[in-house]
Design an enzyme around this catalytic site. Structure first.
Site, PDB file in Angstrom:
ATOM      1  N   PRO A  53      13.500-107.799   0.044  1.00 41.30           N
ATOM      2  CG  PRO A  53      13.333-109.749   1.296  1.00 41.30           C
ATOM      3  CD  PRO A  53      13.278-109.233  -0.110  1.00 41.30           C
ATOM      4  CG  HIS A  54      15.723-103.030   0.635  1.00 38.25           C
ATOM      5  ND1 HIS A  54      14.449-103.430   0.271  1.00 38.25           N
ATOM      6  CD2 HIS A  54      15.647-101.723   0.922  1.00 38.25           C
ATOM      7  CE1 HIS A  54      13.631-102.375   0.337  1.00 38.25           C
ATOM      8  NE2 HIS A  54      14.348-101.329   0.737  1.00 38.25           N
ATOM      9  N   GLY A  55      18.121-103.591   3.429  1.00 35.06           N
ATOM     10  CA  GLY A  55      18.363-102.858   4.663  1.00 35.06           C
ATOM     11  C   GLY A  55      17.797-101.452   4.642  1.00 35.06           C
TER      12      GLY A  55
END
Length: 161
Positions: A64-66
């Site tokens: 998960p990352h932006g």
């Protein structure tokens, strides 16, 4: 260049029970936010990124990352590891047993941290160590081992380092 040293990255392990991938992503975002590593906009960008497409990067592992648009909302690089031995359904029929929340500060910091994570993911021994990490010191040791050892056995995706 201001000459001010870059703050040490946040390296943390979260243990808990999560009902959904959204709970996992929110927990990672909250840890990053609480440590001052990201702004609330980055956490929103992490949720948006997952809505745009799954962050599963190899069997049983998600990153998960932006979104690209919120890269500027990273104040300090961060890796938040969430081992989930029983797994969480990330997609229909696809369970994730390890989530690695990722936020790289600045273009250079982002690339450096992403390279370290990629080397760990390509080495089954280091990946196993990350899955059993209990604190940020363990995460740091695994990332450092990955930087020192570019070779090793292939990871779960079958690719070598």
């Amino acid at each position: 260049m201001s000459g001010v040293p870059e703050p040490a990255p946040l390296l943390q392990v979260l243990r808990g029970s999560y009902a959904s991938k959204w709970d996992v992503i929110r927990a990672i975002g909250h840890a990053m936010l609480a440590a001052g590593a990201v702004t609330p906009a980055y956490v929103d960008g992490m949720l948006r990124k997952e809505q745009q497409g799954s962050t599963i990067i190899m069997p049983e592992v998600a990153l998960p990352h932006g979104t690209h648009e919120v890269r500027g909302e990273v104040l300090r690089s961060a890796v938040v590891v969430v081992p989930m031995p029983l797994g969480v359904e990330w997609l229909p029929g696809a369970r994730v047993r390890l989530a690695i929340g990722f936020a790289g500060a600045g273009a250079e910091g982002h690339l450096r941290l992403m390279g370290a994570v990629a080397r760990v993911l390509s080495n089954e021994r280091l990946l196993s160590r990350l899955e059993t990490a209990v604190d940020g010191h363990d995460v740091a040791a695994v990332l450092e081992a990955g930087a020192a050892n570019h070779g090793g056995r292939a990871g779960r995706n079958g690719a070598g380092a």
